[in-house]
Design a protein around this motif. Sequence first.
Motif, PDB file in Angstrom:
ATOM      1  N   ARG A 237       0.831  -1.206   0.000  1.00  0.00           N
ATOM      2  CA  ARG A 237       0.000   0.000   0.000  1.00  0.00           C
ATOM      3  C   ARG A 237       0.867   1.259   0.000  1.00  0.00           C
ATOM      4  N   ALA A 238       1.920   1.229   0.804  1.00  0.00           N
ATOM      5  CA  ALA A 238       2.791   2.402   0.900  1.00  0.00           C
ATOM      6  C   ALA A 238       3.535   2.662  -0.404  1.00  0.00           C
ATOM      7  N   LEU A 239       3.965   1.610  -1.072  1.00  0.00           N
ATOM      8  CA  LEU A 239       4.747   1.768  -2.299  1.00  0.00           C
ATOM      9  C   LEU A 239       3.876   2.121  -3.506  1.00  0.00           C
ATOM     10  N   ALA A 240       2.646   1.663  -3.491  1.00  0.00           N
ATOM     11  CA  ALA A 240       1.766   1.868  -4.644  1.00  0.00           C
ATOM     12  C   ALA A 240       0.847   3.072  -4.467  1.00  0.00           C
ATOM     13  N   GLY A 241       1.019   3.808  -3.392  1.00  0.00           N
ATOM     14  CA  GLY A 241       0.157   4.947  -3.123  1.00  0.00           C
ATOM     15  C   GLY A 241       0.431   6.117  -4.051  1.00  0.00           C
ATOM     16  N   PRO A 242      -0.352   7.172  -3.943  1.00  0.00           N
ATOM     17  CA  PRO A 242      -0.159   8.347  -4.804  1.00  0.00           C
ATOM     18  C   PRO A 242       1.137   9.080  -4.476  1.00  0.00           C
ATOM     19  N   GLY A 243       1.632   9.831  -5.467  1.00  0.00           N
ATOM     20  CA  GLY A 243       2.834  10.629  -5.258  1.00  0.00           C
ATOM     21  C   GLY A 243       4.094   9.843  -5.563  1.00  0.00           C
ATOM     22  N   PRO A 244       5.248  10.484  -5.416  1.00  0.00           N
ATOM     23  CA  PRO A 244       6.519   9.815  -5.694  1.00  0.00           C
ATOM     24  C   PRO A 244       6.703   8.582  -4.803  1.00  0.00           C
ATOM     25  N   ARG A 245       7.258   7.535  -5.386  1.00  0.00           N
ATOM     26  CA  ARG A 245       7.423   6.288  -4.643  1.00  0.00           C
ATOM     27  C   ARG A 245       8.532   6.429  -3.585  1.00  0.00           C
ATOM     28  N   PRO A 246       8.298   5.906  -2.382  1.00  0.00           N
ATOM     29  CA  PRO A 246       9.367   5.885  -1.364  1.00  0.00           C
ATOM     30  C   PRO A 246      10.555   5.070  -1.877  1.00  0.00           C
ATOM     31  N   THR A 247      11.736   5.427  -1.424  1.00  0.00           N
ATOM     32  CA  THR A 247      12.938   4.702  -1.849  1.00  0.00           C
ATOM     33  C   THR A 247      13.492   3.790  -0.767  1.00  0.00           C
ATOM     34  N   ALA A 248      12.939   3.860   0.451  1.00  0.00           N
ATOM     35  CA  ALA A 248      13.444   3.003   1.528  1.00  0.00           C
ATOM     36  C   ALA A 248      12.340   2.704   2.535  1.00  0.00           C
ATOM     37  N   LEU A 249      12.324   1.471   3.018  1.00  0.00           N
ATOM     38  CA  LEU A 249      11.372   1.029   4.038  1.00  0.00           C
ATOM     39  C   LEU A 249      12.147   0.672   5.300  1.00  0.00           C
ATOM     40  N   ILE A 250      11.847   1.359   6.395  1.00  0.00           N
ATOM     41  CA  ILE A 250      12.459   1.059   7.692  1.00  0.00           C
ATOM     42  C   ILE A 250      11.454   0.229   8.482  1.00  0.00           C
ATOM     43  N   CYS A 251      11.788  -1.017   8.759  1.00  0.00           N
ATOM     44  CA  CYS A 251      10.833  -1.938   9.386  1.00  0.00           C
ATOM     45  C   CYS A 251      11.158  -2.154  10.854  1.00  0.00           C
ATOM     46  N   ASP A 252      10.114  -2.269  11.681  1.00  0.00           N
ATOM     47  CA  ASP A 252      10.292  -2.458  13.122  1.00  0.00           C
ATOM     48  C   ASP A 252      10.839  -3.831  13.478  1.00  0.00           C
ATOM     49  N   GLY A 253      10.849  -4.765  12.544  1.00  0.00           N
ATOM     50  CA  GLY A 253      11.365  -6.104  12.825  1.00  0.00           C
ATOM     51  C   GLY A 253      11.692  -6.825  11.530  1.00  0.00           C
ATOM     52  N   ASP A 254      12.504  -7.859  11.620  1.00  0.00           N
ATOM     53  CA  ASP A 254      12.884  -8.634  10.438  1.00  0.00           C
ATOM     54  C   ASP A 254      11.689  -9.319   9.793  1.00  0.00           C
ATOM     55  N   VAL A 255      10.699  -9.700  10.612  1.00  0.00           N
ATOM     56  CA  VAL A 255       9.510 -10.355  10.058  1.00  0.00           C
ATOM     57  C   VAL A 255       8.770  -9.392   9.131  1.00  0.00           C
ATOM     58  N   LEU A 256       8.594  -8.145   9.578  1.00  0.00           N
ATOM     59  CA  LEU A 256       7.961  -7.150   8.723  1.00  0.00           C
ATOM     60  C   LEU A 256       8.817  -6.864   7.493  1.00  0.00           C
ATOM     61  N   ALA A 257      10.130  -6.851   7.666  1.00  0.00           N
ATOM     62  CA  ALA A 257      11.025  -6.586   6.537  1.00  0.00           C
ATOM     63  C   ALA A 257      10.923  -7.684   5.487  1.00  0.00           C
ATOM     64  N   ALA A 258      10.755  -8.932   5.923  1.00  0.00           N
ATOM     65  CA  ALA A 258      10.583 -10.025   4.958  1.00  0.00           C
ATOM     66  C   ALA A 258       9.324  -9.804   4.141  1.00  0.00           C
ATOM     67  N   GLY A 259       8.249  -9.353   4.787  1.00  0.00           N
ATOM     68  CA  GLY A 259       7.029  -9.031   4.064  1.00  0.00           C
ATOM     69  C   GLY A 259       7.227  -7.861   3.116  1.00  0.00           C
ATOM     70  N   ALA A 260       8.012  -6.869   3.548  1.00  0.00           N
ATOM     71  CA  ALA A 260       8.278  -5.709   2.698  1.00  0.00           C
ATOM     72  C   ALA A 260       9.029  -6.120   1.435  1.00  0.00           C
TER      73      ALA A 260
END
Length: 344
Positions: A237-260
């Motif tokens: 949702r965050a990457l496909a949202g309106p406006g310029p695409r984010p270039t980095a995702l900071i995740c609270d845990g490795d599990v979330l990062a795997a999903g990212a």
Amino acid sequence: MTERPARPTSRDVARTAGVSQATVSLVLGGKWRGRVSERTAALVRDAARTLGYRPNLAARNLRLGRTRTVLLVVPALTNEFFARVYTGAAGVAAEHGVGVLLYPSPAGTGPASDPFASARHALDGVIASSMAAEALDAFRGADGADLPLVMLDSDPAAPGPAARVNVDIEDGMRQVTRHLLDLGHRRLVHLASAVPSWTFDVRARAIAEVVRTAPDTTVTTVSAPLEVEAGRAAAERALAGPGPRPTALICDGDVLAAGACKAVRGLGLRVPRDVSVTGFDDLALARAVEPELTTVGLPAERVGERGMTALLTVLDGRIPPPGAPLPVTLVLRASTAPPPPEDA
């Protein structure tokens, strides 16, 4: 019938080591530091090992009014971090003849129910990891008000526990954020845990603090339960949202990062060429995903060791000295790189 050999006694250990029975009691009871030399303690342990001596814990516990059992309460068993905390705590406990019961709270980080008719009569103390002190009130009611409690990874300003052990979560998230800024990223997403907990609040504050010092930098927060698929959906949702695409995702845990990482691939993008991803915890998962995750390593075993040492100190009638937060380590791997040239 062959007669069973007599069980060795503490007197036998004392005679073999050339010390008094009182010294044997101090050493094998874990109370020798500051009273007995390292050399003498080693002699006693060697003598006990050679003779096959085992203290009569039942008699000693009855005499002391102790159960020699402590409870380690964790929010879940699905996170490797808590298994490593248990390993550290159980190792120290075993050296002192103490048993550790592992209790995953049915409510996660919420109020934990007492699994005993009365924790005060079943336990000598409680260690709780990544929870709030008030979540342990069921263990410390009118009947168990003096049951010692040691908190791990929890708000240092909250009252209640006999001792606390923390890791430098804030510094870890600062290091991650600065790493991405140094690479040139200016459009960040914080993929935050939806679990209400001090440890995750600290991570959010650390990111915001660093971003405030970087001109023309934005950070958007999206939250998700600590699950791979939940992280994937939130990151998508965050990457496909309106406006310029984010270039980095900071995740609270490795599990979330795997999903990212799954979300990035699902959108036809690549990590880190198009989007950098960072984790937190340095679980085995961080090295299992492709590319391997840049993350923050936490000394989980040391947390467990220090927590158990603090509780044993309290049970010995002493006040544990306050310790500085345990340091964390930024682990640089292949999931981070400078942003695409058009975004640099």
